[in-house]
Design a protein around this motif. Structure first.
Motif, PDB file in Angstrom:
ATOM      1  N   ARG A 192      24.729 111.079  52.881  1.00 29.08           N
ATOM      2  CA  ARG A 192      25.539 109.945  53.313  1.00 29.08           C
ATOM      3  C   ARG A 192      24.645 108.847  53.863  1.00 29.08           C
ATOM      4  NH1 ARG A 192      29.836 110.518  58.051  1.00 29.08           N
ATOM      5  NH2 ARG A 192      27.929 110.972  59.154  1.00 29.08           N
ATOM      6  N   SER A 216      30.703 107.716  61.427  1.00 27.46           N
ATOM      7  CA  SER A 216      31.996 107.767  60.725  1.00 27.46           C
ATOM      8  C   SER A 216      32.908 106.640  61.194  1.00 27.46           C
ATOM      9  CB  SER A 216      32.675 109.115  60.963  1.00 27.46           C
ATOM     10  OG  SER A 216      31.945 110.139  60.340  1.00 27.46           O
ATOM     11  N   SER A 243      34.264 103.617  58.852  1.00 22.67           N
ATOM     12  CA  SER A 243      35.694 103.358  58.655  1.00 22.67           C
ATOM     13  C   SER A 243      36.009 101.893  58.976  1.00 22.67           C
ATOM     14  CB  SER A 243      36.547 104.311  59.490  1.00 22.67           C
ATOM     15  OG  SER A 243      36.340 104.108  60.863  1.00 22.67           O
ATOM     16  N   LEU A 249      34.980  99.912  55.952  1.00 22.37           N
ATOM     17  CA  LEU A 249      35.937 100.017  54.853  1.00 22.37           C
ATOM     18  C   LEU A 249      37.204  99.213  55.128  1.00 22.37           C
ATOM     19  CD1 LEU A 249      35.406 103.755  53.906  1.00 22.37           C
ATOM     20  CD2 LEU A 249      34.495 101.733  52.767  1.00 22.37           C
ATOM     21  N   SER A 263      31.658 103.630  46.878  1.00 23.44           N
ATOM     22  CA  SER A 263      32.801 104.125  47.646  1.00 23.44           C
ATOM     23  C   SER A 263      33.200 105.529  47.194  1.00 23.44           C
ATOM     24  CB  SER A 263      33.998 103.190  47.505  1.00 23.44           C
ATOM     25  OG  SER A 263      33.724 101.952  48.078  1.00 23.44           O
ATOM     26  N   ILE A 264      33.194 105.740  45.896  1.00 22.28           N
ATOM     27  CA  ILE A 264      33.535 107.065  45.363  1.00 22.28           C
ATOM     28  C   ILE A 264      32.488 108.096  45.803  1.00 22.28           C
ATOM     29  CG2 ILE A 264      33.711 108.412  43.232  1.00 22.28           C
ATOM     30  CD1 ILE A 264      35.017 105.868  41.976  1.00 22.28           C
ATOM     31  N   GLU A 296      32.998 108.783  49.515  1.00 19.98           N
ATOM     32  CA  GLU A 296      34.175 109.629  49.743  1.00 19.98           C
ATOM     33  C   GLU A 296      33.864 111.085  49.401  1.00 19.98           C
ATOM     34  OE1 GLU A 296      38.669 110.172  47.960  1.00 19.98           O
ATOM     35  OE2 GLU A 296      37.749 108.188  47.866  1.00 19.98           O
ATOM     36  N   GLU A 328      31.692 112.468  52.147  1.00 18.48           N
ATOM     37  CA  GLU A 328      32.476 112.753  53.358  1.00 18.48           C
ATOM     38  C   GLU A 328      33.212 114.080  53.215  1.00 18.48           C
ATOM     39  OE1 GLU A 328      32.424 111.161  56.270  1.00 18.48           O
ATOM     40  OE2 GLU A 328      31.051 109.660  55.513  1.00 18.48           O
ATOM     41  N   ASN A 329      33.740 114.348  52.024  1.00 18.37           N
ATOM     42  CA  ASN A 329      34.410 115.634  51.787  1.00 18.37           C
ATOM     43  C   ASN A 329      33.414 116.790  51.894  1.00 18.37           C
ATOM     44  OD1 ASN A 329      36.907 114.421  51.387  1.00 18.37           O
ATOM     45  ND2 ASN A 329      36.634 114.279  49.177  1.00 18.37           N
TER      46      ASN A 329
END
Length: 189
Positions: A50, A99, A103, A106, A125-126, A129, A132-133
């Motif tokens: 990240r 984080s 956020s 975003l 962004s993908i 994401e 983050e998962n």
């Protein structure tokens, strides 16, 4: 002579009865501790992933949102704290700050429709994401490994072996204070 052999065999049997459970417990604690270390390493790997994505995301957004300098500064500061974190608690706090800053970034993107349609931004962004998962799963895996390890080291008779051989309790990965709060974004500046 036969009596001394018998006594020796009895002593060896008693030693074996005591030693085998201790060795088994020790080996089990070592295995569980290694799982905790591996889970911690997985968190570090995903946080690094990240952290590597963020400069590209920030530079893409900067071209559109030059007046949002505070967010970029917050992201840079949080990344520095995360890189310098020396333990799980510091890492969790810095991770929460990062984080939160991401956020907010975003949310800023919502102001710029052209940016949302930019292919670089979409791809980043993908990837973010997905990362983050992965971080969330790595945190869960770490906490599961820590819970298993800490439970084993506190149960009898493992608690005796763990205290004698220096198996210390491992901290859970906890969200930083204020992580439950919704980030504040002010567009009036």
């Amino acid at each position: 002579m036969k009596k001394s052999v018998k006594i020796l065999l009895i002593v060896l049997a008693i030693i074996a009865v005591i030693a085998f459970p201790i060795i088994g417990t020790y080996n089990n604690l070592v295995s569980l501790e290694q799982k905790v270390d591996a889970a911690q390493s997985n968190i570090d790997t995903q946080l690094q992933r990240r952290s590597d994505l963020i400069p590209n995301l920030v530079s893409t957004v900067k071209g559109y949102a030059t007046q949002e300098k505070d967010i970029f500064t917050d992201i840079a500061n949080a990344r520095s704290k995360l890189a310098g974190a020396s333990n799980v608690s510091d890492q969790a706090t810095a991770d929460g700050e990062l984080s939160n800053a991401l956020s907010r970034l975003l949310v800023v993107v919502e102001k710029y429709p052209d940016l949302k349609s930019n292919e670089n931004f979409k791809d980043l962004s993908i990837q973010l994401e997905g990362t983050e998962n992965r971080i969330a799963i790595a945190r869960q895996d770490y906490n599961t490994a820590v819970t298993n390890y800490n439970t084993k080291r506190r149960r009898f008779p493992s608690n005796i072996v763990s205290s004698l051989l220096g198996f210390e309790e491992k901290p859970l990965y906890k969200a930083s204070a204020g992580a439950q709060e919704v980030p504040k974004v002010d567009f009036t500046k």
